[in-house]
Structure formats: C-alpha cells, structure tokens
Design an enzyme around this catalytic site. Structure first.
Site, PDB file in Angstrom:
ATOM      1  N   CYS A  68      -1.955   7.195  -1.264  1.00 23.18           N
ATOM      2  CA  CYS A  68      -0.811   6.443  -0.726  1.00 23.18           C
ATOM      3  C   CYS A  68      -0.161   5.567  -1.793  1.00 23.18           C
ATOM      4  O   CYS A  68      -0.759   4.589  -2.244  1.00 23.18           O
ATOM      5  CB  CYS A  68      -1.305   5.598   0.444  1.00 23.18           C
ATOM      6  SG  CYS A  68      -0.142   4.375   1.047  1.00 23.18           S
ATOM      7  N   CYS A  71       0.341   1.912  -0.787  1.00 21.14           N
ATOM      8  CA  CYS A  71      -0.947   1.209  -0.787  1.00 21.14           C
ATOM      9  C   CYS A  71      -1.263   0.664  -2.179  1.00 21.14           C
ATOM     10  O   CYS A  71      -1.722  -0.469  -2.327  1.00 21.14           O
ATOM     11  CB  CYS A  71      -2.079   2.140  -0.352  1.00 21.14           C
ATOM     12  SG  CYS A  71      -1.949   2.731   1.335  1.00 21.14           S
TER      13      CYS A  71
END
Length: 147
Positions: A68, A71
């Site tokens: 991600c 993230c």
C-alpha cells in the site's frame, strides 16, 4: 513476539537512547531526564491483546499493508504524531497481510485504517492517509471527547 521484543527510542529532550518494550505497565520515560518517550511498536494476531488492548495510554493502531503506497506515506506522519503525543498515545502498527484475524475483527475495507483505542475499545476510526497535522488534530479531538 510478545513482551521480549523491545526497540530503542532516542529521547527528544536529551538525545539519550532508551530501550522500550512492546508491552509494559504505564508509559515509557527517559532513564536520563524522565521525559515521556514516543512508544512505537508492532503487533500481530498473537500478541495484539497484550501489546494494544492492555496498554494504559490510548493506543493509535495503524492497520497497513506492505503493498500500500498511502500506508508507506502515512507511516512517518504517524510516528511524528506519536512523538508529539509521547506519554498520551502508543502507536501500534499491524500488517494486515500477516494478521488476517485482526483485519477481519476490525472490518478493514481499505488501508491504511487507523483506530484509536481506549483499553481495547475503539473510540475513533479513520481511513486513508493524511498529513501529521491532520492526524494529530484527529487524535486530539477524539481524546477530548473522552475526558
């Protein structure tokens, strides 16, 4: 995993390194100047209860994944928030790919998903990346409602 896992944190006030366990009673303080230390650790399915749910300060949980991009962008901002709110919050990072039971338990639909816990109870939830200032504001507003 568990309480044997410890990290080293440099005190923002005096610069001294301190060992901080993943789980402990109270909140970590510098052994030299007694300033509160940022408490940043990881947890998974096996040790989340010990590390996050039994913690005394509020716990900011970062449910993330290695694949991600947002993230990876929000991680430094969360660490900054943990430093700014040292003594008030503990940052616990959970890789959802390695902890599928936690991802299911917290009904993670998108990452990053951020949770604010008080003794294991979710008191606030936020999905998506944001700058440190916005994340700090979210945490502080969530905590002010609890007082």
């Amino acid at each position: 995993m568990g309480t044997s896992r410890a990290g080293t944190v440099t005190c923002d006030r005096c610069g001294r390194g301190n060992r901080v366990p993943a789980a402990a009673a109270g909140t970590p303080r510098c052994g030299n100047c007694q300033a509160p230390l940022a408490w940043i650790t990881e947890a998974g399915d096996a040790d989340f209860a010990e590390i996050a749910e039994q913690a005394r300060p509020y716990v900011l949980v970062d449910l993330w994944a290695t694949w991600c991009g947002p993230c990876r962008m929000v991680s430094p901002a969360l660490e900054e928030v943990a430093r700014q709110l040292a003594g008030r919050v503990k940052l616990v990072k959970v890789d959802i790919d390695r902890s599928p039971r936690l991802a299911q338990r917290f009904q993670v639909q998108a990452v990053p998903t951020l949770l604010l816990l008080d003794k294991g109870e979710v008191i606030s939830r936020k999905t998506g990346a944001a700058p440190a200032s916005a994340l700090k504001q979210w945490v502080e507003e969530s905590l002010s409602v609890r007082r």
